[in-house]
Structure formats: structure tokens, C-alpha cells
Design an enzyme around this catalytic site. Sequence first.
Site, short mmCIF file in Angstrom:
data_model
loop_
_atom_site.label_atom_id
_atom_site.label_comp_id
_atom_site.label_asym_id
_atom_site.label_seq_id
_atom_site.Cartn_x
_atom_site.Cartn_y
_atom_site.Cartn_z
N ASP A 1 0.83 -1.19 0.00
CA ASP A 1 0.00 0.00 0.00
C ASP A 1 0.88 1.26 0.00
OD1 ASP A 1 -2.73 1.03 0.21
OD2 ASP A 1 -2.08 1.81 2.14
N GLU B 1 0.91 -0.78 -5.22
CA GLU B 1 -0.28 0.08 -5.20
C GLU B 1 0.18 1.47 -5.65
OE1 GLU B 1 -2.20 3.13 -4.41
OE2 GLU B 1 -1.77 2.70 -2.31
N ASP C 1 -11.18 0.86 -0.53
CA ASP C 1 -11.37 2.29 -0.24
C ASP C 1 -12.42 2.93 -1.14
OD1 ASP C 1 -9.59 2.60 1.88
OD2 ASP C 1 -7.89 3.00 0.57
#
Length: 502
Positions: free
Chosen positions: A298, A345, A397
Site C-alpha cells: 500500500d 499500489e 477504499d
Amino acid sequence: MKGLKRSSGILLHPTSLPGKYGIGDLGAGAYRFADWLEAQGQTIWQVLPLGPTSYGDSPYQTLSAFAGNSNLISLDLLLEDGLLEKSELADTPPFPKERVDYGWVIPYHNQKLALAYHNFTSNPDPTLNQAFSQFVGENQFWLEDFALFIALKRQHKLRPWTDWKSELRRCDVSVLAAARQECAEQINLERFRQWLFHRQWTALKHYAREKGIRLIGDLPIFIAHDSADVWAHQREYLLDDSGRPTVIAGVPPDYFSPTGQRWGNPLYRWEVMKAAGYKWWIERIKALLRLVDFIRIDHFRGFEAYWEIPASEPTAIQGRWVAGPGASLFHAIKAALGELPIIAEDLGVITPGVEKLRDDFGLPGMKVLHFAWSDSTNPFLPHNHTANSIVYTGTHDNNTTRGWWENEVDEGTRAFIKDYLGQDIYDIVWTLARVGMRSSARLFIMPMQDVLGLGGNARMNTPGLSTGNWTWRITDAALNHPGKDALLHITRLYQRHPDQQK
């Protein structure tokens, strides 16, 4: 990325699985989901970070970069191990089936795991004892610090470690030695809980592998300040003399947020980590690769440059870009562990430097279809996809695809989507699913909410919202939803089924 063929899979965090103990766990519901994935031709199961959560229940703000979330331990599997009796679970409350009520779930699970520990120590089983001892011996790097950290947090009524007395806060060697003796039983309970989690997860991973399913785990670049890692390795973080961060992580203002995002995570002293050969990072990657087959990192762009915010600032506006470790970190990891099964990501404002870092190591990036519909140059549009990428309808998200379409997409964007696809949109969920499935990208991932055609009330996380996230769950009935037939059909149609892989 080697070992990844043209395929597809589902994003579903284990907390969202069905089960009778208030939260998804690693028991029967997880095994039924693995069976469901196989039946629908899916070969990837993607999860969120697996660590023990704290305030806010976010898996991206955990108490350890290494430990597992003990709330995921299946109590039913403890019955099979003889660590609990049926009568000891007879008081199971009527937990909600479609949401996780963490305030209710956590104390219940803690109480049952403490009872299992009592049974484990009172009536020792030689086979289980040997497995426990082996686990403790193999995980010394992180386990002892974590177990002591949790024991001390409980002793201090869960207050942050910066609120402890100075000797404990500074990790004074003699004081910690005394604390280990004083908290010996609580420390062993934490070792036990971690052993149970890793034992059950390893068995589930083995079962999934037998079904042809591989796991994608999630590794946040930054970790929570109130964590065992920061407490035990303070010199590797930018902290003041009291242990509090001097600067923190976040992202600058953009189209979505005029004040940016102030995450609050402490930032690394990269020069100190580099001098140590990036040992903590190598151990972190190694530990996660025992649990999963691939790792999504991430906020990958933070390795090239990260947004540094003075800790005193109330928003992310007053920050600056600071160079990250860049290629040196990944060279060190590759030298220690070999080929990198890592997904970058790479969402948000990505610079040529970030793209170079990703591409130099052959890491696939992400393409999110919710973000694709601006103009023909948008890199997330299918004609701009590359084979070495992972396509998603949306992520944890994002809103669900139905919720996005109903509440977030304006008429101009709808017109562009219709024009681009050359068709009227009757079912946005399966329209986007087909777009993702027929992409040239090697892997397509669909959140389970989209398979079920759910609206915005099934959203997993709304960034910036401090409460109500991470609670969504499925029921057993969801596995019989007709979306499974549509999923299997388009998986075969666009040659992502394992029977079609060469």
C-alpha cells in the site's frame, strides 16, 4: 511478476466471512469460501492486512507489522484441538450477522482465548506443546517484543506506550527484564494467541493451495505509532526524546481533499535502516510471505518520495516531499529473498520516478476502473492497460460499483462511459466486470460486494471517516447468490479460468 498467469479473483477480508461468533474467522466459513472460489473458477483470494487492530479497527493501523489478528481465530477449530469444550461456547451472544460489532466481539473473543490458554496449560498435549514451542522458537525476531508490548499495554489499561513510565517508554534493559518476569503469564498468553492464529492461517493457506487458489496479502508502507515495532525499534523512526513523532505521514492536498490526508504514522529513519541492511524490512516481507503468495504494498509511491508533515500541523497542507529509499531497499530484499512477488499500489499522483522504480523491478501496478472515465488518455482505461498489471472494479477504499454508479457518477461521466463502450448501460456492475475480465492485464480482481450487486451500505471503508468502517460481512446465503453464475460465465468467456491456463 513470475508465477502469475491470466486469471481472476475476489477481494474479501476474513473479517467479512460468515460465522456465528460476531466476526469472520479462519474456520468453516473460510473453507467454504475457498470452495466457492474454486467452483467459480477463481484462483486468487485477496485480503487486507492481517494484523491486530486497535482504535478505529482499521487493518491499516495495527499493533504489529508481524502479528496476526487474534479475533480471526476460529473458536470452533479450538473445539477440534481440545482447547475448548462445547459447554464453554454455550454462552455465545446473538451477534449481528451482517456487521462486526467490535466493541462486543473483542472482549468475547479475548475471554474465550484466555480460557483456551488455561485449558492448554492445565492439560498439556505433547503434540500441541511441541508445535507451540517450535512456533515460539522460529519467531523470536518479533514475537517476544510484541508479547511484552501487549502485556504492558494491558497493564497500562491499553494506553499508548508514550504514556508509560519513562523507563518502559525508553525500553531500559533492566526494567524490561523485570517486566518480563512480572508479566510472564500474560506474555505466554500472547505467544499462545499468535501461535493459534498462525496455525489456523497456515492450514487455510494449505487448503486454498490444494484448490488452486493463491493468496494476495496487503502490506501498508507505514505502521501505527502505537505498535510494538515502533516501541522496540525507536531509533529507526523520527521521534523526539519522549517517543512522539516529530514528523508524520500523509498525502498533500488534491482534487479529493483540499487539506490533504494527515495519517499520523511515524516516518522512518531510512539511513539507519539502510545501515542495518534493511533487516526489519526483510524480516517483515519474509514473515508475510509465509502467510500469502503475493504482497500488495500500500502507498508504494512512498518508497520513491513521501509527504512529510510536521507533527504539530493539524492538516496535511504544510508538508514537503522527501526522497525515500528507492531501489536500494528492493535490491536488499531481492538479494535476501529472491524474486519479488510484489504488487505496487501505484494509485494517486504518480511521478516518472515512481513508475521507474516499479518497472525496474518488474512489479505490476494497479488499474481501478472507477477512476478510468475522464478522457481517452486515462491510464486506467482498458486500451491503456499493460499485461503486467492488476485490474480492479474498485478497492476496499472505493464505494461498491453499484454505490459509485448511483451516488458518485455525474451525467457527463455516464455519457463518456456509454460512448467509450458503445452501448447503453443496464447493469453497471457486470458491465465493468466484463471490462475488467477482457482487459489485457494478467489479473482481474472483483470485490465480493460487486459479485453480490450491493449498494453503498456495503462499502468496506470510507477514507477520512473515523467510525463505521471495516464492519461489512456476508452471510452463508451470499454464497448462493446468482452473481456466482455470472462470475463463472465471464471468467470462462475471457479465458481466465484455470482450465484455460497454459
